[in-house]
Design an enzyme around this catalytic site. Structure first.
Site: not given
Length: 152
Positions: A126, A14, A8
Site C-alpha cells: 500500500d 491501488r 483495495c
C-alpha cells in the site's frame, strides 16, 4: 462480457490504478466492448456523506506519467451485491482478500483473487503507507498484464 472489480482498502490508490491500467490495456487491444472494469474499497474511510474522495494525487500522478487519466473516479464501497455483478473481484493484498470475504460473505464461485497471484504471487504494498507509488504502479501493471494475458 467479462466484468472485473479491482478492490483495495480505500479505493484511492491501488485499486483505481489497477482499474485504469487495465482499462488502458483493454483499449489498446481494441477489446473495450468485451470488458466491464471498475474498482471499489473494503472500507468507507474515503467516503464522506455519500461522496467518495478522488484518486490520491501521487497515484494520479503515476497514472498520468503513463498517459492514463483517472479523471472523474471517486471512491466507492464494495457491496454484497457486487459478488453477483462481477465475474472477478481482485484484491491487492491479503488483508483486502480477508476484508472482501467479510463484506461479501463467502466465495462459492471462486471469484475472489489476489492480483499478483496472476504473476507469481505476493501483495501490492500500500503506497499510502510506503509512499512508493512508482513501485506500486509497476507491481499493478505487471499483475494487470498477467491477468489480461490469462483472459485472452
Amino acid at each position: 462480457m467479462i466484468k472485473i472489480l479491482f478492490v483495495c482498502h480505500g479505493n484511492i490508490c491501488r485499486s483505481p490504478m489497477a482499474e485504469f491500467i487495465f482499462k488502458d490495456m483493454v483499449k489498446k487491444a481494441g477489446k473495450e466492448e468485451e470488458f466491464l472494469i471498475a474498482s471499489a474499497a473494503t472500507s468507507s474511510e474515503e467516503i464522506y456523506m455519500g461522496k467518495g474522495n478522488p484518486v490520491y494525487p501521487p497515484a494520479r500522478e503515476q497514472l498520468l506519467l503513463h498517459g492514463i487519466d483517472p479523471k472523474g473516479k471517486t471512491a466507492v464501497r464494495l457491496t454484497k451485491e457486487d459478488y453477483k455483478k462481477y465475474d472477478l473481484l481482485i484484491g491487492m493484498d491479503s488483508m483486502n482478500i480477508r476484508n472482501m470475504k467479510l463484506v461479501l460473505g463467502s466465495d462459492p464461485e471462486n471469484k475472489i483473487k489476489k492480483l499478483l497471484d496472476f504473476c507469481g504471487g505476493g501483495d501490492v504494498s500500500d503506497p499510502w503507507y510506503t509512499d512508493r507509488f512508482k513501485e506500486a504502479y509497476e507491481s499493478i501493471y505487471k499483475g494487470c498484464e498477467a491477468l489480461f494475458n490469462a483472459l485472452n
